[in-house]
Design an enzyme around this catalytic site. Structure first.
Site, PDB file in Angstrom:
ATOM      1  N   CYS A  69      25.312 -20.991  19.227  1.00  0.00           N
ATOM      2  CA  CYS A  69      26.456 -21.521  19.448  1.00  0.00           C
ATOM      3  C   CYS A  69      27.380 -20.589  20.306  1.00  0.00           C
ATOM      4  CB  CYS A  69      27.043 -21.743  17.867  1.00  0.00           C
ATOM      5  SG  CYS A  69      27.570 -20.187  16.954  1.00  0.00           S
ATOM      6  N   HIS A 102      11.557  -5.665  10.275  1.00  0.00           N
ATOM      7  CA  HIS A 102      12.075  -4.889   9.089  1.00  0.00           C
ATOM      8  C   HIS A 102      12.553  -5.890   8.025  1.00  0.00           C
ATOM      9  CE1 HIS A 102      13.110  -0.660  10.852  1.00  0.00           C
ATOM     10  NE2 HIS A 102      11.923  -0.970  11.034  1.00  0.00           N
TER      11      HIS A 102
HETATM   12  C1  RB5 Z   1      32.867 -23.718  19.210  1.00  0.00           C
HETATM   13  O1  RB5 Z   1      33.761 -23.654  19.892  1.00  0.00           O
HETATM   14  C2  RB5 Z   1      32.628 -22.312  18.679  1.00  0.00           C
HETATM   15  O2  RB5 Z   1      33.498 -22.119  17.569  1.00  0.00           O
HETATM   16  C3  RB5 Z   1      31.142 -22.225  18.144  1.00  0.00           C
HETATM   17  O3  RB5 Z   1      30.212 -22.555  19.318  1.00  0.00           O
HETATM   18  C4  RB5 Z   1      30.897 -20.874  17.351  1.00  0.00           C
HETATM   19  O4  RB5 Z   1      31.055 -19.920  18.485  1.00  0.00           O
HETATM   20  C5  RB5 Z   1      31.153 -20.772  16.190  1.00  0.00           C
HETATM   21  O5  RB5 Z   1      30.725 -19.799  15.532  1.00  0.00           O
END
Ligand code: RB5
Length: 146
Positions: A69, A102
């Site tokens: 993400c 680990h």
């Molecule tokens: C998306 O905008 C962002 O919040 C997500 O990709 C991530 O970084 C969340 O932890």
């Protein structure tokens, strides 16, 4: 490589391109890349993608999971809610090696806003070429709340 050489990949909308580059990279290394999307750039919520990938690992269908993400943090937290998942966020190959050696990590999380593609592929390589070292502490499948 184990007999199960499937690696599930997932992300939110922010990391589709990097996720697909990682899928191509690991397939070239001989892994079976199971990319469960998403593929469209519409904004989507990272928890459901972390959960979906983690469930594929936890049930034994896939040996490892790689999730992404923006920061790698949110989707890692979601994945770690699935029983039996040990997922760490890595922004360097040393940490990726350590979470295998680990901590016996079975999932790797990467933040697309944190690392570029070249570094991300090195992180993936470090994770996939390292093995859990015998004698290290075992993290329980889950803890009770109290
Ligand atoms: C998306 O905008 C962002 O919040 C997500 O990709 C991530 O970084 C969340 O932890």
């Amino acid at each position: 490589m184990t007999s199960n050489n499937r690696i599930v990949l997932s992300s939110d909308h922010s990391a589709i391109q990097l996720r697909q580059a990682i899928a191509v990279h690991i397939a070239a290394l001989g892994w079976d890349a199971v990319d469960i999307g998403p593929t469209t750039p519409q904004s989507t919520h990272y928890p459901k993608h972390g959960k979906a990938a983690a469930q594929r690992v936890a049930c034994g269908d896939c040996r490892f999971g790689i999730i992404l993400c923006g920061t790698g943090q949110g989707i890692m937290m979601a994945a770690n809610k699935v029983k039996g998942i040990r997922c760490g966020v890595c922004a360097d190959p040393f940490s990726a090696r350590m979470i295998r050696q680990h901590n016996d990590a079975n999932m790797l999380s990467i933040g697309v806003r944190v690392v570029g593609e070249g570094l991300a592929l090195d992180i993936v390589d470090a994770f996939l070429t390292s093995r859990f070292e015998a004698g290290r502490p075992i993290i329980p499948v889950e803890y009770s709340a109290i």
